[in-house]
Design a protein around this motif. Structure first.
Motif, PDB file in Angstrom:
ATOM      1  N   THR A  29     -30.457  -1.915  14.139  1.00 52.00           N
ATOM      2  CA  THR A  29     -30.555  -2.495  12.798  1.00 52.00           C
ATOM      3  C   THR A  29     -29.254  -2.433  12.012  1.00 52.00           C
ATOM      4  O   THR A  29     -29.177  -2.964  10.918  1.00 52.00           O
ATOM      5  CB  THR A  29     -31.648  -1.772  11.994  1.00 52.00           C
ATOM      6  OG1 THR A  29     -31.316  -0.388  11.899  1.00 52.00           O
ATOM      7  CG2 THR A  29     -33.019  -1.960  12.634  1.00 52.00           C
ATOM      8  N   GLN A  30     -28.236  -1.806  12.567  1.00 53.61           N
ATOM      9  CA  GLN A  30     -26.968  -1.716  11.850  1.00 53.61           C
ATOM     10  C   GLN A  30     -26.174  -3.005  12.012  1.00 53.61           C
ATOM     11  O   GLN A  30     -26.249  -3.679  13.028  1.00 53.61           O
ATOM     12  CB  GLN A  30     -26.143  -0.546  12.368  1.00 53.61           C
ATOM     13  CG  GLN A  30     -26.734   0.798  12.040  1.00 53.61           C
ATOM     14  CD  GLN A  30     -25.848   1.928  12.530  1.00 53.61           C
ATOM     15  OE1 GLN A  30     -24.840   1.705  13.169  1.00 53.61           O
ATOM     16  NE2 GLN A  30     -26.244   3.151  12.227  1.00 53.61           N
ATOM     17  N   ASP A  31     -25.419  -3.329  10.969  1.00 58.93           N
ATOM     18  CA  ASP A  31     -24.541  -4.489  11.039  1.00 58.93           C
ATOM     19  C   ASP A  31     -23.364  -4.176  11.955  1.00 58.93           C
ATOM     20  O   ASP A  31     -22.843  -3.061  11.947  1.00 58.93           O
ATOM     21  CB  ASP A  31     -23.999  -4.848   9.646  1.00 58.93           C
ATOM     22  CG  ASP A  31     -25.087  -5.399   8.738  1.00 58.93           C
ATOM     23  OD1 ASP A  31     -26.054  -5.975   9.284  1.00 58.93           O
ATOM     24  OD2 ASP A  31     -24.971  -5.239   7.508  1.00 58.93           O
ATOM     25  N   PRO A  32     -22.938  -5.175  12.711  1.00 59.51           N
ATOM     26  CA  PRO A  32     -21.772  -4.927  13.566  1.00 59.51           C
ATOM     27  C   PRO A  32     -20.521  -4.763  12.707  1.00 59.51           C
ATOM     28  O   PRO A  32     -20.451  -5.272  11.589  1.00 59.51           O
ATOM     29  CB  PRO A  32     -21.685  -6.182  14.439  1.00 59.51           C
ATOM     30  CG  PRO A  32     -22.388  -7.235  13.660  1.00 59.51           C
ATOM     31  CD  PRO A  32     -23.447  -6.528  12.846  1.00 59.51           C
ATOM     32  N   PRO A  33     -19.526  -4.060  13.206  1.00 58.86           N
ATOM     33  CA  PRO A  33     -18.291  -3.912  12.420  1.00 58.86           C
ATOM     34  C   PRO A  33     -17.623  -5.273  12.267  1.00 58.86           C
ATOM     35  O   PRO A  33     -17.752  -6.151  13.116  1.00 58.86           O
ATOM     36  CB  PRO A  33     -17.435  -2.963  13.262  1.00 58.86           C
ATOM     37  CG  PRO A  33     -17.994  -3.043  14.637  1.00 58.86           C
ATOM     38  CD  PRO A  33     -19.441  -3.399  14.501  1.00 58.86           C
ATOM     39  N   PRO A  34     -16.929  -5.458  11.143  1.00 56.57           N
ATOM     40  CA  PRO A  34     -16.284  -6.760  10.938  1.00 56.57           C
ATOM     41  C   PRO A  34     -15.224  -7.015  12.001  1.00 56.57           C
ATOM     42  O   PRO A  34     -14.507  -6.105  12.415  1.00 56.57           O
ATOM     43  CB  PRO A  34     -15.657  -6.647   9.545  1.00 56.57           C
ATOM     44  CG  PRO A  34     -15.538  -5.187   9.297  1.00 56.57           C
ATOM     45  CD  PRO A  34     -16.637  -4.529  10.070  1.00 56.57           C
ATOM     46  N   ARG A  35     -15.158  -8.235  12.457  1.00 58.25           N
ATOM     47  CA  ARG A  35     -14.150  -8.603  13.443  1.00 58.25           C
ATOM     48  C   ARG A  35     -12.794  -8.733  12.772  1.00 58.25           C
ATOM     49  O   ARG A  35     -12.697  -9.282  11.680  1.00 58.25           O
ATOM     50  CB  ARG A  35     -14.502  -9.929  14.100  1.00 58.25           C
ATOM     51  CG  ARG A  35     -15.679  -9.845  15.002  1.00 58.25           C
ATOM     52  CD  ARG A  35     -15.874 -11.135  15.725  1.00 58.25           C
ATOM     53  NE  ARG A  35     -17.001 -11.029  16.649  1.00 58.25           N
ATOM     54  CZ  ARG A  35     -17.470 -12.027  17.321  1.00 58.25           C
ATOM     55  NH1 ARG A  35     -16.938 -13.216  17.197  1.00 58.25           N
ATOM     56  NH2 ARG A  35     -18.483 -11.852  18.137  1.00 58.25           N
TER      57      ARG A  35
END
Length: 154
Positions: A29-35
């Motif tokens: 459920t965590q957002d992926p780290p920004p690219r």
């Protein structure tokens, strides 16, 4: 007949399975780290410098003690040997020099001493050269052999 597991052991396994399931749900459920944004990088400029395949070999004798001290006599010996090559080295720039030195207490240290003197002997030829030290076997103390790889002369 199969042995029965005590109830406390089953509770431990159930707790471990639930902990694993909650961990998977939490990670999912965590957002992926920004690219990272791609920053335009300039294309590398092709270098016009290339080394010749053949090397110029220079043989000379240098007093190992004078080379270790950085004496001018050792610099002059190198300078004379290089200038004796005439137009093969005149006005050229070396990219790599492999130096083989013969000394009874170990040639690599002697070769390193000679390499430190090269820019003083000829600043244009050896100004920004990469060097490598080797021991010259089967020669008497003070013998030096330089394998000089020159930049290609366009």
């Amino acid at each position: 007949m199969r042995p029965r597991l005590p109830m406390i052991a089953l509770a431990g396994w159930l707790f471990a399975d639930l902990l694993l399931a909650f961990s998977i749900v939490a990670l999912g459920t965590q957002d992926p780290p920004p690219r990272p944004r791609a920053t335009p990088t300039p294309a590398p400029t092709p270098s016009r410098l290339a080394l010749e395949r053949r090397y110029v070999q220079v043989s000379l004798n240098v007093d190992p003690d004078a080379a270790a001290r950085g004496d001018e006599s050792a610099v002059q010996a190198i300078r004379r040997a290089v200038r004796a090559q005439g137009p093969r080295l005149a006005g050229r720039r070396a990219g790599i020099v492999l130096t083989f030195g013969a000394q009874h207490s170990g040639g690599e240290g002697f070769a390193n001493d000679v390499n430190r003197l090269l820019p003083r002997a000829d600043g244009l030829l050896f100004g920004d050269v990469a060097t490598r030290d080797f021991q010259l076997l089967g020669a008497s103390g003070g013998a030096v052999l330089l394998n000089i790889y020159l930049f290609y002369d366009h």
